[in-house]
Write a protein that holds these residues in place. Structure first.
Motif, PDB file in Angstrom:
ATOM      1  N   HIS A 204      44.018 -20.238  29.781  1.00 55.35           N
ATOM      2  CA  HIS A 204      43.000 -19.368  29.190  1.00 55.35           C
ATOM      3  C   HIS A 204      41.622 -19.958  29.478  1.00 55.35           C
ATOM      4  O   HIS A 204      40.866 -20.302  28.568  1.00 55.35           O
ATOM      5  N   ASP A 205      41.308 -20.088  30.762  1.00 50.95           N
ATOM      6  CA  ASP A 205      40.023 -20.658  31.157  1.00 50.95           C
ATOM      7  C   ASP A 205      38.854 -19.797  30.714  1.00 50.95           C
ATOM      8  O   ASP A 205      37.764 -20.288  30.451  1.00 50.95           O
ATOM      9  N   HIS A 206      39.092 -18.498  30.645  1.00 51.00           N
ATOM     10  CA  HIS A 206      38.012 -17.558  30.357  1.00 51.00           C
ATOM     11  C   HIS A 206      38.265 -16.852  29.031  1.00 51.00           C
ATOM     12  O   HIS A 206      39.400 -16.498  28.706  1.00 51.00           O
ATOM     13  N   THR A 207      37.189 -16.633  28.292  1.00 53.06           N
ATOM     14  CA  THR A 207      37.309 -15.901  27.022  1.00 53.06           C
ATOM     15  C   THR A 207      37.802 -14.487  27.267  1.00 53.06           C
ATOM     16  O   THR A 207      38.540 -13.921  26.460  1.00 53.06           O
ATOM     17  N   GLU A 208      37.411 -13.927  28.420  1.00 51.02           N
ATOM     18  CA  GLU A 208      37.870 -12.571  28.738  1.00 51.02           C
ATOM     19  C   GLU A 208      39.385 -12.502  28.812  1.00 51.02           C
ATOM     20  O   GLU A 208      39.990 -11.470  28.487  1.00 51.02           O
ATOM     21  N   ASP A 209      40.011 -13.581  29.258  1.00 47.00           N
ATOM     22  CA  ASP A 209      41.473 -13.634  29.352  1.00 47.00           C
ATOM     23  C   ASP A 209      42.101 -13.405  27.988  1.00 47.00           C
ATOM     24  O   ASP A 209      43.029 -12.601  27.829  1.00 47.00           O
TER      25      ASP A 209
ATOM     26  N   TYR B 104      44.680 -12.691  34.989  1.00 50.50           N
ATOM     27  CA  TYR B 104      44.268 -12.097  33.714  1.00 50.50           C
ATOM     28  C   TYR B 104      43.471 -10.811  33.915  1.00 50.50           C
ATOM     29  O   TYR B 104      43.329 -10.004  32.986  1.00 50.50           O
ATOM     30  N   LEU B 105      42.954 -10.602  35.140  1.00 50.47           N
ATOM     31  CA  LEU B 105      42.167  -9.408  35.418  1.00 50.47           C
ATOM     32  C   LEU B 105      43.015  -8.220  35.867  1.00 50.47           C
ATOM     33  O   LEU B 105      42.515  -7.099  35.893  1.00 50.47           O
ATOM     34  N   TRP B 106      44.293  -8.460  36.222  1.00 49.47           N
ATOM     35  CA  TRP B 106      45.099  -7.333  36.705  1.00 49.47           C
ATOM     36  C   TRP B 106      46.516  -7.284  36.144  1.00 49.47           C
ATOM     37  O   TRP B 106      47.053  -6.193  35.923  1.00 49.47           O
ATOM     38  N   LEU B 107      47.128  -8.420  35.834  1.00 48.26           N
ATOM     39  CA  LEU B 107      48.500  -8.370  35.313  1.00 48.26           C
ATOM     40  C   LEU B 107      48.617  -7.599  33.990  1.00 48.26           C
ATOM     41  O   LEU B 107      49.519  -6.766  33.840  1.00 48.26           O
ATOM     42  N   PRO B 108      47.735  -7.843  33.001  1.00 43.78           N
ATOM     43  CA  PRO B 108      47.879  -7.095  31.744  1.00 43.78           C
ATOM     44  C   PRO B 108      47.665  -5.597  31.883  1.00 43.78           C
ATOM     45  O   PRO B 108      48.075  -4.827  31.008  1.00 43.78           O
ATOM     46  N   PHE B 109      47.018  -5.184  32.981  1.00 41.47           N
ATOM     47  CA  PHE B 109      46.704  -3.762  33.148  1.00 41.47           C
ATOM     48  C   PHE B 109      47.826  -2.980  33.826  1.00 41.47           C
ATOM     49  O   PHE B 109      47.793  -1.751  33.823  1.00 41.47           O
ATOM     50  N   ILE B 110      48.780  -3.680  34.435  1.00 41.41           N
ATOM     51  CA  ILE B 110      49.877  -2.970  35.094  1.00 41.41           C
ATOM     52  C   ILE B 110      50.674  -2.123  34.105  1.00 41.41           C
ATOM     53  O   ILE B 110      50.906  -0.925  34.349  1.00 41.41           O
ATOM     54  N   PRO B 111      51.142  -2.683  32.954  1.00 39.31           N
ATOM     55  CA  PRO B 111      51.845  -1.826  31.977  1.00 39.31           C
ATOM     56  C   PRO B 111      50.976  -0.679  31.476  1.00 39.31           C
ATOM     57  O   PRO B 111      51.483   0.422  31.245  1.00 39.31           O
TER      58      PRO B 111
END
Length: 438
Positions: A402-407, A313-320
């Protein structure tokens, strides 16, 4: 029955009227959807929107492919669920942590209502643990009898069915929003196009008037000290895509360059460049809505890397996001380099500066590579949003996905931001820039 494992009454024990009603509803819904698509295609043909009609046909083909995948899952559900693997292999690359799987097995995370549906979903998250669940049919797990675990359980295959449906819905929605946002961006160009037909514009852009290149509006925007430094050039162009990605001076200069290269000089007032770009966007849209094998492969990699411990969740959404920002910056750099080429041809220009674009300004001399990257970003973004919606529906917001709210915040924010940035900013800019070489 969510599990799809064969529990409950078979069709032999089911009233025929119930079977008939279910089949009638499914057929009716399918016929209505098919008729709506047919009407849309007929309307596009009547409006001479051949490119959009071809895009519609491509969307239908992609939906048929997703339906075929779903059919293969249905046919192969039993053979796939009967494939057994060792516990060591089955316990690897899980989306949940081992602690959460054990908690789910022990029932420690079952809510107060103790609903069977929620219990089954939690147990599905814990597949591969030391305790084996029974199949939905209530029969004995064949793999458990061998001391192994199923490759993919029957319930897991059923959940994949739901994911394919959600993906199909999001694929259609992102196609519609992409075209709508792109055309919305081009509406702002209409006033600029109308301005070119006025006497004031003809006077201000007298073709017989000599001016220093740097004194033109296009020169003042693109010819400065930072254009000589590659690092500063990319930094400035990176931020320009967020503020007036297509200003009026760039639009009018690219319009003049296209007309000078392809049409007679007297066509400046008669030619509607905005409508031409809009048709070009529709042509590019045919490519954007397609899903090529490399893009499918990258989507599968997304599923693979969504594993506990990888902090996806910290890097996959940022690739696009990174890809589309690089593409937008590259397009801005190309426009600036066109201005530099004008300056290199001479310090004085006659009339409006005439821009010239070449394939060498693009990565690997391939302008279509940028369109492929835009296609990748849009589908990957839709895929990730579909995956988020599916996990929310199947397992809830508090699942191990979705363990983390940040996710949750990152996925939703990135999904909306990337869709707007790609459809409203980058794709129209690509359609405008590439017309100079067409």
């Amino acid at each position: 029955m969510a599990g799809g494992g064969g529990g409950g009454r078979s069709l032999e024990e089911t009233p025929t009227w119930a079977v008939a009603v279910v089949c009638f509803v499914l057929v009716a819904i399918s016929i209505v959807i098919e008729h709506i698509i047919h009407l849309i295609g007929k309307w596009l043909k009547s409006k001479n929107k051949s490119a959009l009609y071809e895009s519609l046909e491509k969307i239908k083909a992609e939906l048929m492919l997703l339906g075929f995948i779903s059919l293969l899952l249905t046919v192969g559900q039993s053979p796939i669920s009967n494939i057994c693997v060792s516990e060591k292999i089955g316990n690897s690359w899980h989306p949940c942590s081992k602690q959460k799987e054990e908690d789910a097995i022990k029932g420690e995370e079952i809510p107060d209502d103790s609903s069977e549906q929620h219990r089954r979903r939690l147990l599905m998250e814990a597949a591969g643990g030391s305790v084996r669940r029974m199949l939905a049919a209530g029969g004995e797990d064949k793999c458990a009898a061998k001391g192994k675990v199923p490759f993919v359980s029957a319930d897991g295959i059923h959940q994949l069915h739901i994911f394919i449906f959600v993906l199909a819905v999001f694929h259609v929605l992102y196609c519609i929003s992409t075209l709508a946002l792109g055309r919305a961006k081009m509406r702002s160009w209409k006033s600029w196009e109308n301005e070119t037909k006025t006497a004031e514009y003809q006077f201000a852009h007298d073709p017989e008037r000599f001016r220093f290149t740097r004194e033109t509006s296009f020169g003042r925007r693109h010819l400065s000290f930072w254009t000589k430094n590659p690092v500063l050039l990319w930094i400035v162009c990176f931020f320009r895509q967020f503020v007036r990605s297509v200003p009026k001076v760039d639009y009018l200069t690219l319009r003049h360059g296209f007309i000078a290269a392809h049409l007679a000089p007297q066509s400046h007032q008669k030619f509607d460049f905005r409508n031409y770009i809009k048709r070009s966007l529709e042509e590019d849209f045919k490519v954007v809505v397609g899903i090529s094998p490399p893009i499918w492969f990258l989507a599968v990699l997304f599923l693979l890397f969504n594993t506990h411990g990888w902090y996806s969740y910290l890097w996959l959404p940022f690739i696009p996001l990174i890809v589309i920002l690089l593409v937008g910056t590259k397009l801005q750099v190309i426009i600036t380099k066109m201005g530099l080429r004008i300056s290199e041809r001479g310090e004085v220009v006659k009339g409006v500066p005439v821009v010239q674009l070449g394939d060498h300004l693009f990565w690997f001399n391939r302008p279509r590579l940028i369109l492929f990257l835009i296609n990748f970003v849009l589908f990957q973004n839709a895929f990730q949003l579909a995956f988020f919606a599916w996990t929310w529906y199947e397992f809830g917001l508090k699942s191990c996905y979705h363990d983390h709210t940040e996710d949750i915040v990152i996925r939703i924010t990135m999904g909306v931001l990337i869709q707007i940035l790609c459809s409203y900013v980058t794709l129209p800019l690509y359609a405008l820039v590439t017309q100079v070489i067409n």
